[in-house]
Motif scaffolding. Structure first.
Motif, PDB file in Angstrom:
ATOM      1  N   VAL A  91       6.197  10.300  32.565  1.00 20.89           N
ATOM      2  CA  VAL A  91       5.085  10.310  31.605  1.00 20.89           C
ATOM      3  C   VAL A  91       4.623  11.729  31.338  1.00 20.89           C
ATOM      4  O   VAL A  91       4.388  12.120  30.181  1.00 20.89           O
ATOM      5  CB  VAL A  91       3.917   9.446  32.128  1.00 20.89           C
ATOM      6  CG1 VAL A  91       2.713   9.555  31.189  1.00 20.89           C
ATOM      7  CG2 VAL A  91       4.344   7.991  32.264  1.00 20.89           C
ATOM      8  N   THR A  92       4.509  12.530  32.389  1.00 29.35           N
ATOM      9  CA  THR A  92       4.037  13.908  32.224  1.00 29.35           C
ATOM     10  C   THR A  92       5.004  14.730  31.385  1.00 29.35           C
ATOM     11  O   THR A  92       4.590  15.564  30.583  1.00 29.35           O
ATOM     12  CB  THR A  92       3.848  14.571  33.603  1.00 29.35           C
ATOM     13  OG1 THR A  92       2.992  13.750  34.406  1.00 29.35           O
ATOM     14  CG2 THR A  92       3.223  15.952  33.464  1.00 29.35           C
ATOM     15  N   ARG A  99      -2.949  14.209  25.943  1.00 32.95           N
ATOM     16  CA  ARG A  99      -2.650  12.820  25.602  1.00 32.95           C
ATOM     17  C   ARG A  99      -2.255  12.008  26.828  1.00 32.95           C
ATOM     18  O   ARG A  99      -1.983  10.806  26.726  1.00 32.95           O
ATOM     19  CB  ARG A  99      -1.498  12.770  24.587  1.00 32.95           C
ATOM     20  CG  ARG A  99      -1.747  13.516  23.297  1.00 32.95           C
ATOM     21  CD  ARG A  99      -2.737  12.783  22.416  1.00 32.95           C
ATOM     22  NE  ARG A  99      -2.245  11.476  22.012  1.00 32.95           N
ATOM     23  CZ  ARG A  99      -2.957  10.595  21.328  1.00 32.95           C
ATOM     24  NH1 ARG A  99      -4.219  10.878  21.019  1.00 32.95           N
ATOM     25  NH2 ARG A  99      -2.454   9.429  20.984  1.00 32.95           N
ATOM     26  N   ARG A 100      -2.203  12.644  27.984  1.00 37.75           N
ATOM     27  CA  ARG A 100      -1.634  11.963  29.149  1.00 37.75           C
ATOM     28  C   ARG A 100      -2.529  10.847  29.660  1.00 37.75           C
ATOM     29  O   ARG A 100      -2.038   9.802  30.093  1.00 37.75           O
ATOM     30  CB  ARG A 100      -1.349  12.996  30.242  1.00 37.75           C
ATOM     31  CG  ARG A 100      -0.126  13.852  29.888  1.00 37.75           C
ATOM     32  CD  ARG A 100       0.033  15.068  30.758  1.00 37.75           C
ATOM     33  NE  ARG A 100       1.213  15.837  30.348  1.00 37.75           N
ATOM     34  CZ  ARG A 100       1.381  17.119  30.609  1.00 37.75           C
ATOM     35  NH1 ARG A 100       0.432  17.797  31.266  1.00 37.75           N
ATOM     36  NH2 ARG A 100       2.468  17.739  30.212  1.00 37.75           N
ATOM     37  N   ILE A 369     -11.345  15.127  29.738  1.00 43.45           N
ATOM     38  CA  ILE A 369     -10.383  14.095  29.327  1.00 43.45           C
ATOM     39  C   ILE A 369      -9.990  14.345  27.875  1.00 43.45           C
ATOM     40  O   ILE A 369     -10.837  14.523  27.000  1.00 43.45           O
ATOM     41  CB  ILE A 369     -11.001  12.686  29.469  1.00 43.45           C
ATOM     42  CG1 ILE A 369     -11.293  12.411  30.944  1.00 43.45           C
ATOM     43  CG2 ILE A 369     -10.086  11.622  28.888  1.00 43.45           C
ATOM     44  CD1 ILE A 369     -12.047  11.126  31.187  1.00 43.45           C
ATOM     45  N   GLY A 370      -8.679  14.375  27.646  1.00 45.92           N
ATOM     46  CA  GLY A 370      -8.191  14.665  26.310  1.00 45.92           C
ATOM     47  C   GLY A 370      -8.076  16.141  26.006  1.00 45.92           C
ATOM     48  O   GLY A 370      -7.592  16.534  24.934  1.00 45.92           O
ATOM     49  N   GLY A 371      -8.502  16.978  26.953  1.00 44.07           N
ATOM     50  CA  GLY A 371      -8.412  18.422  26.760  1.00 44.07           C
ATOM     51  C   GLY A 371      -7.053  18.950  27.165  1.00 44.07           C
ATOM     52  O   GLY A 371      -6.305  18.317  27.897  1.00 44.07           O
ATOM     53  N   VAL A 372      -6.708  20.115  26.664  1.00 42.21           N
ATOM     54  CA  VAL A 372      -5.407  20.713  26.975  1.00 42.21           C
ATOM     55  C   VAL A 372      -5.569  21.681  28.147  1.00 42.21           C
ATOM     56  O   VAL A 372      -6.502  22.450  28.175  1.00 42.21           O
ATOM     57  CB  VAL A 372      -4.856  21.462  25.759  1.00 42.21           C
ATOM     58  CG1 VAL A 372      -3.535  22.118  26.083  1.00 42.21           C
ATOM     59  CG2 VAL A 372      -4.701  20.517  24.590  1.00 42.21           C
TER      60      VAL A 372
END
Length: 372
Positions: A91-92, A99-100, A369-372
């Motif tokens: 997944v990673t 988006r993970r 969450i959702g951050g890069v």
């Protein structure tokens, strides 16, 4: 258990011993394959696990002795451990940063719906009780892993580049104190996950004396919430700090445990059913909120070149929890309601404390969450 009792002459104790032996022998497998994942990529290792589990279930059709069951069950247990060791790496590698959480949430929802569908079909099949139906269940399981093998052929095998972040091997993994705190948190989270299958149904039906459908209602609530709400809730949580969300998840677990304890103090069965269902909702919120974030933090805290080993160690915490939970939870349950639920509240408090620590020392847990 039901399959072997119906198709062999072995006793419950013999079957249980075989399955327990298989589970214990499978514990080292996940860490052992971590190096293979780092060297060859997750896909070929995952494909081997699919074939091993297909072979294990096919072997169920011909076993008749305790040692034969142990071998086939070991193939399944080992394959399952390998799957979860490869799962986070895959997944990673495929999901873009930011988006993970959504992908871990979506895949967790799909997996939970698969559990529900499999459980429903199996329950219907077992109601017929014939040898042919039991054999059909095993055949379908074997074919499901062959199908997974075929589907995975379309997934690219993204191998990490060998560089400085791959140096050190297992020694580097075990010396990484920050990641060991991630593993400790995973252990607390995993213990809570096993409560649903082991403690809640027995407590509701045998201890509280509630109708048998109560346990089914708890499973249904859990399945529907995880299956349909997890992706939505992860989207709502966008922008929040991961470690703080993990603390909220453990608070939801603890609230559920206290509600289960409160149900023991109620004279009315109708009220007790309602409180148990409220406890199940709070408990499931803990799973829904924490699951994708826990997986993402564990995956992103590992360097690319050693992610297989790092996540194998993290998965070992889940395997240990799975091996210990049946005996520990049943033992606590036999001593009384307060003993088990207050102990689990303590586990949640420890988990929340570790999550707070992760927010201070683990960069992946400090991100939004959702951050890069």
């Amino acid at each position: 258990m039901l399959y072997f009792l119906a198709t062999t002459s072995l006793t419950l104790v013999q079957v249980g011993a075989a399955l327990t032996t298989a589970g214990l022998l499978a514990l080292p497998v996940g860490p052992m394959v971590g190096g293979l994942v780092d060297r060859y990529g997750a896909k070929p290792v995952l494909q081997a696990a699919n074939l091993a589990q297909a072979l294990g279930f096919a072997g169920y059709l011909v076993v008749g002795q305790t040692w034969q069951i142990a071998i086939c069950a070991w193939l399944n247990s080992a394959g399952r451990a390998v799957f979860f060791s490869c799962y986070g790496v895959t997944v990673t590698a495929l999901a873009a940063p930011g988006r993970r959480e959504r992908w871990f949430g979506l895949l967790g929802s799909v997996r939970n719906l698969g559990y529900a569908l499999g459980g429903l079909l199996t329950a219907v099949a077992v109601s017929f009780g014939t040898h042919g139906v039991y054999a059909a269940i095993v055949v379908v399981n074997a074919l499901s892993y062959l199908t997974a093998f075929v589907l995975m052929r379309a997934v690219p095998n993204i191998r990490p580049e060998v560089g400085q972040d791959a140096a050190g091997g297992w020694g580097r993994v075990l010396r990484d104190l920050r990641y060991l705190s991630v593993v400790a948190h995973q252990l607390c989270f995993a213990i809570s996950l096993f409560v649903l299958n082991i403690a809640i149904p027995v407590y509701a039906v045998d201890v509280l004396g509630l109708p048998g459908w109560t346990a089914g209602a708890v499973f249904t609530l859990n399945t529907l919430m995880v299956g349909f709400a997890q992706g939505i809730i992860v989207g709502w949580l966008g922008g929040r700090i991961r470690s703080r969300v993990l603390v909220v998840g453990h608070a939801c677990f603890a609230t559920g445990y206290l509600l289960f304890l409160a149900a023991d103090r109620l004279a009315s069965h109708a009220l007790a059913v309602g409180v148990v269902l409220l406890g199940a909702i709070s408990y499931t919120f803990g799973e829904v909120v924490s699951g994708p974030i826990t997986s993402t933090v564990a995956a992103e805290s590992a360097p690319d070149g050693l992610r297989g080993r790092y996540l194998a160690l993290n998965q070992l915490a889940v395997s240990v929890a799975g091996a210990v939970a049946p005996a520990a939870l049943s033992g606590l349950l036999s001593t009384g309601a307060a003993e088990i639920w207050l102990t689990l509240v303590g586990v949640s408090v420890l988990g929340a404390t570790l999550a707070t620590t992760l927010g201070k020392v683990v960069p992946a847990a400090q991100r939004h969450i959702g951050g890069v």
